[in-house]
Design a protein around this motif. Structure first.
Motif, PDB file in Angstrom:
ATOM      1  N   GLN A   7      38.038 -21.479  43.208  1.00  0.00           N
ATOM      2  CA  GLN A   7      37.649 -20.631  42.068  1.00  0.00           C
ATOM      3  C   GLN A   7      37.001 -19.342  42.562  1.00  0.00           C
ATOM      4  OE1 GLN A   7      35.503 -23.197  39.321  1.00  0.00           O
ATOM      5  NE2 GLN A   7      37.432 -23.946  38.502  1.00  0.00           N
ATOM      6  N   LEU A  31      40.280 -16.153  33.744  1.00  0.00           N
ATOM      7  CA  LEU A  31      40.550 -14.998  34.613  1.00  0.00           C
ATOM      8  C   LEU A  31      41.576 -14.063  33.982  1.00  0.00           C
ATOM      9  CD1 LEU A  31      40.864 -16.496  38.227  1.00  0.00           C
ATOM     10  CD2 LEU A  31      38.871 -15.467  37.165  1.00  0.00           C
ATOM     11  N   LYS A  52      51.357 -28.302  34.202  1.00  0.00           N
ATOM     12  CA  LYS A  52      51.937 -29.644  34.320  1.00  0.00           C
ATOM     13  C   LYS A  52      51.336 -30.557  33.264  1.00  0.00           C
ATOM     14  CE  LYS A  52      53.047 -29.613  39.175  1.00  0.00           C
ATOM     15  NZ  LYS A  52      52.224 -29.235  40.312  1.00  0.00           N
ATOM     16  N   PHE A  53      50.026 -30.478  33.146  1.00  0.00           N
ATOM     17  CA  PHE A  53      49.320 -31.322  32.190  1.00  0.00           C
ATOM     18  C   PHE A  53      48.672 -30.409  31.155  1.00  0.00           C
ATOM     19  CE2 PHE A  53      48.594 -33.724  36.327  1.00  0.00           C
ATOM     20  CZ  PHE A  53      49.772 -34.440  36.209  1.00  0.00           C
ATOM     21  N   LYS A 113      41.164 -10.114  32.687  1.00  0.00           N
ATOM     22  CA  LYS A 113      42.032  -9.029  33.150  1.00  0.00           C
ATOM     23  C   LYS A 113      42.571  -8.229  31.951  1.00  0.00           C
ATOM     24  CE  LYS A 113      44.772 -10.402  36.609  1.00  0.00           C
ATOM     25  NZ  LYS A 113      46.005 -10.851  37.275  1.00  0.00           N
ATOM     26  N   GLU A 121      48.699 -34.277  41.993  1.00  0.00           N
ATOM     27  CA  GLU A 121      49.850 -33.607  41.359  1.00  0.00           C
ATOM     28  C   GLU A 121      49.419 -32.412  40.508  1.00  0.00           C
ATOM     29  OE1 GLU A 121      53.171 -34.115  41.606  1.00  0.00           O
ATOM     30  OE2 GLU A 121      52.714 -35.540  43.206  1.00  0.00           O
ATOM     31  N   LYS A 122      48.237 -32.567  39.924  1.00  0.00           N
ATOM     32  CA  LYS A 122      47.735 -31.510  39.036  1.00  0.00           C
ATOM     33  C   LYS A 122      47.679 -30.163  39.769  1.00  0.00           C
ATOM     34  CE  LYS A 122      43.346 -31.638  37.690  1.00  0.00           C
ATOM     35  NZ  LYS A 122      42.143 -32.049  36.987  1.00  0.00           N
ATOM     36  N   TYR A 123      47.356 -30.188  41.052  1.00  0.00           N
ATOM     37  CA  TYR A 123      47.175 -28.949  41.814  1.00  0.00           C
ATOM     38  C   TYR A 123      48.387 -28.568  42.660  1.00  0.00           C
ATOM     39  CZ  TYR A 123      42.234 -29.554  40.633  1.00  0.00           C
ATOM     40  OH  TYR A 123      41.061 -29.695  39.965  1.00  0.00           O
ATOM     41  N   LYS A 124      49.374 -29.454  42.701  1.00  0.00           N
ATOM     42  CA  LYS A 124      50.523 -29.212  43.577  1.00  0.00           C
ATOM     43  C   LYS A 124      51.248 -27.916  43.170  1.00  0.00           C
ATOM     44  CE  LYS A 124      54.400 -31.600  45.643  1.00  0.00           C
ATOM     45  NZ  LYS A 124      55.335 -32.706  45.531  1.00  0.00           N
ATOM     46  N   ASP A 125      51.591 -27.114  44.157  1.00  0.00           N
ATOM     47  CA  ASP A 125      52.325 -25.860  43.943  1.00  0.00           C
ATOM     48  C   ASP A 125      51.593 -24.849  43.060  1.00  0.00           C
ATOM     49  OD1 ASP A 125      54.420 -26.882  45.449  1.00  0.00           O
ATOM     50  OD2 ASP A 125      55.340 -27.827  43.682  1.00  0.00           O
ATOM     51  N   ASN A 126      50.300 -25.070  42.823  1.00  0.00           N
ATOM     52  CA  ASN A 126      49.541 -24.079  42.054  1.00  0.00           C
ATOM     53  C   ASN A 126      48.830 -23.164  43.052  1.00  0.00           C
ATOM     54  OD1 ASN A 126      47.746 -22.611  40.507  1.00  0.00           O
ATOM     55  ND2 ASN A 126      47.371 -24.306  39.085  1.00  0.00           N
ATOM     56  N   LEU A 131      40.451 -11.221  41.707  1.00  0.00           N
ATOM     57  CA  LEU A 131      40.446 -10.486  40.438  1.00  0.00           C
ATOM     58  C   LEU A 131      39.469  -9.311  40.482  1.00  0.00           C
ATOM     59  CD1 LEU A 131      41.164 -10.170  37.365  1.00  0.00           C
ATOM     60  CD2 LEU A 131      39.226 -11.667  36.907  1.00  0.00           C
ATOM     61  N   TYR A 132      38.226  -9.584  40.942  1.00  0.00           N
ATOM     62  CA  TYR A 132      37.211  -8.529  40.891  1.00  0.00           C
ATOM     63  C   TYR A 132      37.501  -7.410  41.887  1.00  0.00           C
ATOM     64  CZ  TYR A 132      34.783 -11.755  37.851  1.00  0.00           C
ATOM     65  OH  TYR A 132      34.466 -12.585  36.811  1.00  0.00           O
ATOM     66  N   ALA A 146      39.724 -17.010  43.751  1.00  0.00           N
ATOM     67  CA  ALA A 146      40.460 -16.408  42.629  1.00  0.00           C
ATOM     68  C   ALA A 146      39.627 -15.310  41.969  1.00  0.00           C
ATOM     69  CB  ALA A 146      40.822 -17.481  41.611  1.00  0.00           C
ATOM     70  N   ARG A 147      38.323 -15.551  41.825  1.00  0.00           N
ATOM     71  CA  ARG A 147      37.454 -14.530  41.224  1.00  0.00           C
ATOM     72  C   ARG A 147      37.346 -13.320  42.147  1.00  0.00           C
ATOM     73  NH1 ARG A 147      32.119 -17.495  40.241  1.00  0.00           N
ATOM     74  NH2 ARG A 147      31.376 -15.626  39.211  1.00  0.00           N
ATOM     75  N   LEU A 160      46.665 -21.102  42.802  1.00  0.00           N
ATOM     76  CA  LEU A 160      45.235 -20.896  42.534  1.00  0.00           C
ATOM     77  C   LEU A 160      44.372 -21.969  43.224  1.00  0.00           C
ATOM     78  CD1 LEU A 160      44.086 -18.683  40.648  1.00  0.00           C
ATOM     79  CD2 LEU A 160      43.901 -20.422  38.873  1.00  0.00           C
ATOM     80  N   TYR A 161      44.965 -23.108  43.527  1.00  0.00           N
ATOM     81  CA  TYR A 161      44.154 -24.233  43.999  1.00  0.00           C
ATOM     82  C   TYR A 161      44.643 -24.826  45.336  1.00  0.00           C
ATOM     83  CZ  TYR A 161      42.167 -24.295  39.297  1.00  0.00           C
ATOM     84  OH  TYR A 161      41.521 -23.968  38.147  1.00  0.00           O
ATOM     85  N   PHE A 166      39.941 -22.402  33.622  1.00  0.00           N
ATOM     86  CA  PHE A 166      39.481 -21.392  34.586  1.00  0.00           C
ATOM     87  C   PHE A 166      40.538 -20.297  34.768  1.00  0.00           C
ATOM     88  CE2 PHE A 166      39.551 -19.915  39.026  1.00  0.00           C
ATOM     89  CZ  PHE A 166      38.366 -19.197  39.014  1.00  0.00           C
TER      90      PHE A 166
END
Lengths: 214, 356
Positions: A75, B205, B194-195, B209, A23-28, A82-83, A78-79, A30-31, B201
């Motif tokens: 990660q 970023l 969420k949490f 920026k 759940e922590k990563y759901k719909d994020n 950005l870069y 994502a980097r 970035l992950y 991380f």
């Protein structure tokens, strides 16, 4: 509670734990890879009859390592984004190199060691790249030299102001370069030399753009 | 010397401490030997060049940080694997985890930000000792964001607030604005997370920026301030060089004797207008700012509010009036010289410090 009920309860509790991780990563955005790998772990435990079967599947399918790889990949992506966006081409090397090799990894320590080696190698390139900050001090010095060389002064002072002082500044700058900047850079890379073509490019284009970015 | 903690601080101390830690845990094996070899080399270089920036460069250049850290991770990983294999069931693992948190609290006590760093550990311990099982404990740590808190995110917020306060007290408006933006980003990510608190991380970023966006603004601010600072200095020195107090002033005093001091004064009188004009030209070329613009420019106003313009209001008025006379081969009028002497006598124009 007998042993079987207790095991069942423990199994259920682990299912809920892996659900929370997923759940922590759901719909994020970035992950995405981490979400998928956490989902694989969650599906595995949900569909196992007990913890032992889940453990065996994790081992067999290398799910724990794949999970670590997924996080490293997310990660790095994502980097990279950005870069690329802020045109940090040296910092960009680390995520690019990580993304190049990460899918071939099979063991956790192999992942740790290879990522560390890349980060270390690139951090040296970053340190060398940061030597371009010297340019800011050099501009101060160039400015002083220009002021002294072009100042309109009586004949009596022309030699001192328009020649001696600027030459002294140039000598000091040269000594600083040879005795401090160069040894420091060459401790990081033995054959390092300043790329004067790049300097010209920076001076004419990038630095102007840098100052005009606002 | 290997592995012994010495007095004073050195970049190698951290590695000595890490080595000592695994020695106490009776580490052995191939990875441990690599740790030892890397530390030996670090100490050799430390003995050769001492503890300074050169040492860090050499350690980096020889890859010793990475060699040591990689071996250290392998040693710890092997230890954890053995420990995990030896424990029966996750309850024992649970107890070991809580004991590790208790040890961390003890290690953090008395250190910087210990209050903020210890709080999440105490929350975790309280949760762990509430009678729940290990998997429930792990789940709640995720759901309550305690793992994120462990990464120091609560301290991060405190640190940003500290940076904003520092910028405000030091009159650094752009740094304040930049850190305010970073704080807002932190809170925005917190509210979306969420949490809670936010993912460290993702926050790192976003911070990078923002810092990238402000880098040229900060550079321009610094260079503008530096340039007009020099211009004011040339102008003040030029007028003061004509005063009766000049031969006693530290700006021209020469240990070799009065003749040299007088020559220094003569040089300032005759050369400063030319130097001033050359600098004024660059000031316009770089920033399209004229002499008059200095006194209304945000950088000047800010430095004045901060008390970092080392000239009194009278001195500044004098400088402004002197501008029209400050041309190569020209002298300031007697009226301005008299005024400079009056200001000096009142010590209101005395320059106690110089930031430029």
């Amino acid at each position: 509670m007998n042993s079987s009920e207790s095991e069942k309860k423990r199994h259920q509790e682990y299912i809920e734990y892996y659900q929370a991780r997923m759940e922590k990563y759901k719909d994020n955005p970035l992950y995405p890879n981490s979400y998928n790998s956490e989902k694989s772990l969650y599906d595995a435990i949900l569909n196992s009859k007990d913890i032992e079967e889940f453990g065996a599947q994790v081992e067999e399918e290398n799910l724990a390592v794949k999970n670590a790889i997924a996080l490293v990949k997310d990660q790095a992506q994502a980097r990279k984004k950005l870069y690329q966006e802020i045109k940090e081409c040296i910092k960009l090397k680390a995520p690019l190199q990580i993304l190049d090799m990460v899918d071939s990894i099979k063991k956790d320590m192999e992942l740790v060691n290879k990522v560390s080696a890349i980060e270390n190698q690139v951090s040296k390139k970053i340190s060398i790249d940061l030597l371009t900050q010297q340019l800011s001090y050099d501009l101060d010095m160039l400015e002083e030299i220009e002021v002294y060389k072009t100042a309109e002064v009586p004949d009596e002072w022309k030699n001192k102001i328009n020649q001696e002082i600027p030459e002294e500044m140039i000598d000091n700058g040269r000594n600083d370069w040879l005795n401090h900047v160069l040894p420091q850079a060459q401790a990081l890379k033995v054959d390092w030399e300043f790329d004067f073509d790049l300097l010209k490019k920076i001076a004419t284009v990038d630095y102007c753009l840098f100052l005009m970015r606002f | 010397m290997l592995g012994k903690i010495r007095g004073g601080t050195s970049v190698v101390d951290t590695f000595r401490n890490m080595y000592q830690e695994v020695v106490e845990k009776k580490a052995s094996g191939e990875a441990f030997s690599r740790m030892k070899k890397a530390l030996n080399r670090m100490e050799e270089l430390e003995a050769q060049v001492g503890n300074g920036p050169q040492l860090t460069t050499l350690l980096t250049g020889e890859d010793l940080f990475i060699e040591f850290s990689t071996a250290y991770s392998e040693v710890l990983s092997e230890m954890a694997r053995k420990e995990y294999q030896s424990v029966e069931g996750d309850e024992k693992l649970f107890q070991n985890t809580l004991a590790a948190y208790e040890n961390s609290i003890k290690e953090l006590e008395g250190k910087a930000h210990s209050k903020e760093l210890i709080k999440p550990l105490e929350d975790i311990l309280e949760l762990g000792k509430s009678g729940i099982s290990y998997p429930v404990f792990l789940r709640l740590c995720e759901e309550k964001g305690l793992n994120n808190a462990l990464e120091g995110n609560l301290v991060v917020r405190e640190v940003i607030i500290g940076d904003i306060d520092f910028a405000r007290s030091m009159h650094l408006p752009l740094e304040g604005e930049m850190n305010q933006e970073i704080l807002e980003k932190f809170d925005e990510l917190s509210s979306k997370s969420k949490f809670k608190p936010p993912d460290s991380f993702e926050f790192s970023l976003e911070s990078e920026k923002i810092q990238w966006k402000y880098a040229p603004l900060l550079e321009k601010w610094k260079r503008t301030t530096h340039l007009w600072g020099k211009m004011l200095e040339y102008m003040v020195d030029w007028v003061d060089a004509y005063t009766s107090f000049a031969p006693q002033d530290y700006r021209w005093a020469d240990r070799r004797g009065r003749a040299y001091t007088m020559k220094n004064i003569k040089r300032t009188r005759e050369c400063n207008p030319g130097l001033f004009k050359a600098r004024e030209k660059l000031f316009y070329k770089y920033f399209q700012l004229s002499w008059e613009d200095i006194f209304t420019h945000p950088t000047f106003r800010n430095e004045q509010e901060a008390g970092r313009v080392a000239y009194s209001q009278d001195s500044l008025e004098l400088i402004k009036s002197a501008y029209m006379y400050c041309e190569p081969f020209n002298n300031p009028p007697q009226e301005l010289i008299n005024k400079a002497e009056t200001i000096h006598a009142r010590a209101s124009g005395k320059r106690d410090f110089n930031f430029f």
